[in-house]
Design a protein around this motif. Structure first.
Motif, short mmCIF file in Angstrom:
data_model
loop_
_atom_site.label_atom_id
_atom_site.label_comp_id
_atom_site.label_asym_id
_atom_site.label_seq_id
_atom_site.Cartn_x
_atom_site.Cartn_y
_atom_site.Cartn_z
N GLN A 150 5.21 -21.88 -64.18
CA GLN A 150 4.63 -22.51 -65.36
C GLN A 150 5.28 -22.02 -66.66
OE1 GLN A 150 0.58 -21.25 -66.46
NE2 GLN A 150 0.72 -19.65 -64.90
N HIS A 151 6.01 -20.92 -66.58
CA HIS A 151 6.65 -20.36 -67.78
C HIS A 151 8.13 -20.74 -67.88
CE1 HIS A 151 3.12 -17.83 -68.54
NE2 HIS A 151 3.12 -17.55 -67.25
N LEU A 152 8.64 -21.50 -66.92
CA LEU A 152 10.07 -21.78 -66.85
C LEU A 152 10.35 -23.27 -66.90
CD1 LEU A 152 10.74 -19.26 -63.96
CD2 LEU A 152 11.63 -19.00 -66.29
N THR A 153 11.42 -23.63 -67.59
CA THR A 153 11.85 -25.02 -67.69
C THR A 153 13.27 -25.13 -67.12
OG1 THR A 153 10.55 -25.34 -69.70
CG2 THR A 153 12.29 -26.94 -69.25
N PRO A 154 13.48 -25.97 -66.11
CA PRO A 154 14.82 -26.10 -65.52
C PRO A 154 15.85 -26.55 -66.56
CG PRO A 154 13.15 -27.11 -64.11
CD PRO A 154 12.48 -26.80 -65.42
N PRO A 155 17.12 -26.20 -66.35
CA PRO A 155 17.62 -25.41 -65.23
C PRO A 155 17.25 -23.93 -65.35
CG PRO A 155 19.40 -25.90 -66.77
CD PRO A 155 18.21 -26.67 -67.25
N VAL A 156 17.03 -23.31 -64.19
CA VAL A 156 16.55 -21.93 -64.14
C VAL A 156 17.50 -21.08 -63.29
CG1 VAL A 156 14.71 -20.41 -63.30
CG2 VAL A 156 14.13 -22.57 -64.42
N LYS A 157 17.82 -19.90 -63.78
CA LYS A 157 18.53 -18.90 -62.99
C LYS A 157 17.67 -17.64 -62.96
CE LYS A 157 23.23 -20.55 -63.84
NZ LYS A 157 24.63 -20.16 -64.12
N ILE A 158 17.72 -16.94 -61.84
CA ILE A 158 17.01 -15.67 -61.71
C ILE A 158 18.04 -14.55 -61.68
CG2 ILE A 158 15.41 -14.29 -60.32
CD1 ILE A 158 14.21 -16.89 -59.28
N VAL A 159 17.90 -13.61 -62.59
CA VAL A 159 18.84 -12.49 -62.70
C VAL A 159 18.01 -11.22 -62.86
CG1 VAL A 159 20.86 -11.57 -63.88
CG2 VAL A 159 20.42 -14.04 -63.94
N ALA A 160 18.21 -10.24 -61.98
CA ALA A 160 17.34 -9.07 -62.05
C ALA A 160 17.93 -7.87 -61.34
CB ALA A 160 15.96 -9.39 -61.45
N ASN A 161 17.67 -6.70 -61.90
CA ASN A 161 17.84 -5.43 -61.21
C ASN A 161 16.47 -5.15 -60.60
OD1 ASN A 161 18.21 -2.79 -60.37
ND2 ASN A 161 18.31 -1.92 -62.44
N LEU A 162 16.27 -5.64 -59.38
CA LEU A 162 14.93 -5.64 -58.80
C LEU A 162 14.44 -4.23 -58.48
CD1 LEU A 162 15.25 -8.66 -56.33
CD2 LEU A 162 13.97 -8.60 -58.47
N PRO A 163 13.17 -3.96 -58.73
CA PRO A 163 12.59 -2.69 -58.25
C PRO A 163 12.79 -2.58 -56.74
CG PRO A 163 11.07 -3.83 -59.73
CD PRO A 163 12.18 -4.79 -59.44
#
Length: 280
Positions: free
Chosen positions: A111-124
């Motif tokens: 609900q907080h994202l509008t395409p196009p979307v990429k996920i980028v993270a230094n995951l825990p």
């Protein structure tokens, strides 16, 4: 593209906000802004994209994503201690950073994202694999995101990109490669982090395919691979004997030797077997 003017070095941010990394939160901070910028660039062109980041901590990668031109970054942070540091970044980039305080496993992030979307993270470290599996198994495909650029322990990264007949090949490789192109784009030594973990890390990029690489019922594929790899040392005719009364014949029909073991069979073979099981 550059840096964000007016923000202090990350070590100063950590001291100012007493952001000592907590092991129970899986925190290992990456403080070299050259490295965080490199990770952001590895995600490709971010202009015109919303970017989801999980576990930003003091915001090193967050800065990189914004500096590389992300339209909007949604950063999910469980640790309340990091919120003031992230608020400083938001103030320096008006309207481009939304910080959500909570657990990424529990929040409805779409609900907080509008395409196009990429996920980028230094995951825990403690939630990385679970988040990846969730992102790989949405109710509909293609997913909300177009690519995942994620940092894991190197061993986990190797499991994601592994090929048959190699040490790290298993269900995670099949799950990732069924619907994505997966590759390791960067490796980092322990000393790149504060505190230094005991293992090397690696950044994996997964690019969503428009449809699975080979057609089959995903639920059947998951069941087959679970049975096969839960007893990976056994021949498939033994590990899959509960799947079908004539499993040997079924394996033969799709060109898989009944004496083969799970680690010897590629994605195409497992998908062929899943189709045969579903059609029988």
């Amino acid at each position: 593209m550059g840096t964000i003017d007016g923000l202090p070095p990350l070590r100063e941010v950590i001291r100012a906000h007493d952001l000592v990394a907590k092991k129970q939160l899986g925190q290992n901070f990456l403080l070299d802004l050259n490295l965080t910028a490199k990770i952001a660039r590895a995600a490709g062109d971010l202009t015109g994209c919303d970017v989801l980041e999980v576990g930003p901590g003091p915001g090193g990668l967050t800065r990189g994503l914004l500096a590389e031109g992300a339209r909007h970054v949604v950063a999910v942070e469980k640790d309340a201690r990091a919120l003031p540091a992230l608020a400083e970044i938001a103030a320096a980039c008006p309207g481009r950073l939304t910080v959500l305080h909570g657990d990424a496993l529990e929040l409805d992030l779409a609900q907080h994202l509008t395409p196009p979307v990429k996920i980028v993270a230094n995951l825990p470290y403690n939630v990385g694999t679970e988040l990846l599996i969730r992102w790989l198994t949405p109710e509909t495909w293609p997913p909300l995101w177009s690519s995942l650029t994620l940092m894991f322990q190197k061993e986990v990264a190797e499991r994601i990109v592994a090929r048959p007949r190699t040490e790290h090949y298993g269900r995670l490789a099949l799950l990732a490669q069924y619907r994505c192109e997966a590759r390791i784009v960067m490796t980092l030594p322990p000393e790149a982090f504060t505190p230094a973990p005991k293992v090397h890390s690696a950044v994996v990029q997964l690019t969503a395919l428009p449809q699975p690489l080979y057609p089959c019922d995903f639920g059947v594929l998951q069941r087959i691979t679970a049975m096969a790899f839960n007893q990976r040392r056994k021949m498939l005719r033994a590990s899959l004997k509960g799947l079908h009364p004539e499993i040997g014949t079924l394996l033969d029909s799709v060109g898989i030797p009944p004496t083969a073991r799970a680690e010897e069979i590629g994605l195409e073979g497992f998908c062929a077997l899943a189709r045969a099981v579903a059609e029988d």
